[in-house]
Structure formats: C-alpha cells, structure tokens
Design an enzyme around this catalytic site. Structure first.
Site, PDB file in Angstrom:
ATOM      1  N   GLY A  38       0.754  -1.218  -0.006  1.00 28.19           N
ATOM      2  CA  GLY A  38      -0.081  -0.069  -0.122  1.00 28.19           C
ATOM      3  C   GLY A  38       0.874   1.258  -0.133  1.00 28.19           C
ATOM      4  N   GLY A  40       0.833   5.385   1.487  1.00 26.70           N
ATOM      5  CA  GLY A  40       0.191   6.569   2.260  1.00 26.70           C
ATOM      6  C   GLY A  40       0.924   7.858   1.966  1.00 26.70           C
ATOM      7  N   GLY A  41       0.602   8.794   2.695  1.00 29.15           N
ATOM      8  CA  GLY A  41       1.201  10.128   2.368  1.00 29.15           C
ATOM      9  C   GLY A  41       2.782  10.373   2.929  1.00 29.15           C
ATOM     10  CG  MET A  42       4.153  10.292   6.374  1.00 30.51           C
ATOM     11  SD  MET A  42       5.134  11.907   6.202  1.00 30.51           S
ATOM     12  CE  MET A  42       6.674  11.394   6.970  1.00 30.51           C
ATOM     13  N   GLY A  43       4.827   7.337   2.609  1.00 31.81           N
ATOM     14  CA  GLY A  43       5.616   6.528   1.933  1.00 31.81           C
ATOM     15  C   GLY A  43       5.019   5.328   1.342  1.00 31.81           C
ATOM     16  CB  VAL A  45       3.778  -0.365   3.393  1.00 28.07           C
ATOM     17  CG1 VAL A  45       3.947  -1.569   4.260  1.00 28.07           C
ATOM     18  CG2 VAL A  45       3.644   0.801   4.275  1.00 28.07           C
ATOM     19  CE  LYS A  60       5.027   4.972   6.216  1.00 33.96           C
ATOM     20  NZ  LYS A  60       3.972   5.457   7.498  1.00 33.96           N
ATOM     21  CG  ASP A 155      -4.841   9.453  10.730  1.00 34.10           C
ATOM     22  OD1 ASP A 155      -6.010   9.782  10.604  1.00 34.10           O
ATOM     23  OD2 ASP A 155      -4.328   9.058   9.496  1.00 34.10           O
TER      24      ASP A 155
END
Length: 240
Positions: A38, A40-43, A45, A60, A155
């Site tokens: 997957g 996300g906003g930071m990196g 996985v 990640k 979050d």
C-alpha cells in the site's frame, strides 16, 4: 508479480503500468522486496523478506519526493523513534529502521496477516456489543501504552486498526500507523509539528485538531469515542 528483468525503472508490466523498481530488489542489503502492500502520505509499504532471519516483514520506505524535504525526513525519523518506543501486544512491533545506501529512509515492522476494522464495518455494519467491548478495550490499551511513552497517534480510525484471527483466537487487535504521531516531549516550535498544520482524517478529528490547534492525548480519546460510536451504530456521528 513481474519478473526481475521487468523491475528496472521505466519498464512496463503487461498491463501497461510502470513496474515498481524496488520489487525484486535487495533493499539496504538485507531485505528482499517481494510485493507492494500500500501507499500513504509518507511513503510506500512493501512485503519484504528479511534475509538474515528468513521472515516476511512490512517495509515502509519514505517517498523519494518527500525524502528530499528536510522536514519530511525529520518527521519520518520521529515516526521511527516514536514507534520503536511503544511495546504492547496491541501495537505493531518494530524490527529495524535506518537509511539505505541511496539515502532512502525506511522502517521495518512485523507483517500482520489480517483485515482492518473498516473492512468489518463495511461488510457487517454495526458490530455485536461483545465485539465492540473487546475491540474497544484493546484499542484503548494500545493508546494508553503510546501515551505513557509520550506519543499521540493523531490519526486513529478504523483503517488503522487491524483485526487478526489466528491460533484459534479471534479479534486480536493491533493499532497501526503512528506515522504522524507527535512526541509530547518534543520541541513545540520545530518545523515538523508546528501549530496550525492539519494532520489526520477529518471524520475522526477532534475540534482542536480540525482548527489547527495544539493537541495532546485527548485528541486520541475523542477519535476512540467516534470509533466506538461507529462500531455500535454502524455509522459515524458526524458525516459532513
């Protein structure tokens, strides 16, 4: 999964999409990247095999564009340190973190084979009261462990709660993604978590977080209340 010869940057898969250059690559000299899980906003996985232990882990990697930003790198380092400080059965274990030879920051964690609480809510709607109590208590314990280490999740939402059924046991809970957590004992004036930035998911944000104010552990308790409501009612209390 594409063959190794297809992994070079710019090559395309049979469906026409660009192949991920990390898949099939040995990352940081000790993790063989097998597939993407997957983003996300930071990196991103990945599922990767730790060669020295011959076990699958969740790897990640900070996005390359964010890695060029000093504030993003500082936030990722803060994530690694914060997550490594939390040791509780209802959180995810951290195995390793660091930087590879190309300057990519990374974090490896145990790979959880399960489903998210959001999956259950989407499929079933409201949950049985006994499950609400079991899952809710486990989430609360995970948050208590994080708060005792000075970490605010910021979050919490059903997508960040994993449900695992194994070894004859059901509803084993793991709280994921302290990626935007803020250390309570950190520097409040730094550029990483300055007041006024909006971090989180709107449906589960406390009023203070939604208006960019400074938040503490009470923002997590507010989000937990919303998650509990959703588990009981099958919907969030505020949808706009």
């Amino acid at each position: 999964m594409p063959s190794e010869s297809e992994q070079h940057n710019g090559d395309r898969r049979p469906d026409g999409r660009l192949a991920d250059p990390l898949i099939g690559h040995t990352f940081a000299g000790r993790y063989r990247v097998e597939r993407r899980l997957g983003q996300g906003g930071m990196g991103v996985v990945y599922a990767a095999r730790q060669l020295t232990m011959d076990r699958l882990v969740a790897l990640k990697v900070l996005s390359s564009d964010l890695g060029a930003s000093p504030s993003a790198r500082a936030r990722f380092v803060r994530e690694m340190r914060a997550t490594a400080r939390i040791e509780h059965p209802n959180t995810v274990r951290v195995y390793d973190f660091g930087e590879d030879e190309d300057g990519h920051l990374f974090l490896t964690m145990e790979l959880i084979d399960g489903r998210t609480l959001q999956d259950d809510l989407r499929r079933r709607g409201a949950l049985e009261l006994s499950r609400v109590l079991t899952i809710g208590e486990a989430i609360a314990k995970a948050l208590a462990a994080a708060h005792s280490e000075g970490v605010v999740h910021r979050d919490l939402k059903p997508e960040n709660v994993m449900i695992v059924d194994r070894y004859g046991e059901t509803d084993e809970v793991r709280v994921l993604d302290f990626g935007i957590a803020r250390l309570l004992d950190g520097d409040e004036d730094d550029a990483v978590t300055r007041t006024g930035s909006l971090i989180g998911t709107p449906l589960y944000m406390s009023p203070e977080a939604a208006t960019g104010q400074k938040v503490d552990h009470r923002a997590d308790l507010y989000a937990l209340g919303l998650v509990l409501y959703q588990m009981v009612a099958g919907r969030v209390p505020f949808s706009d």
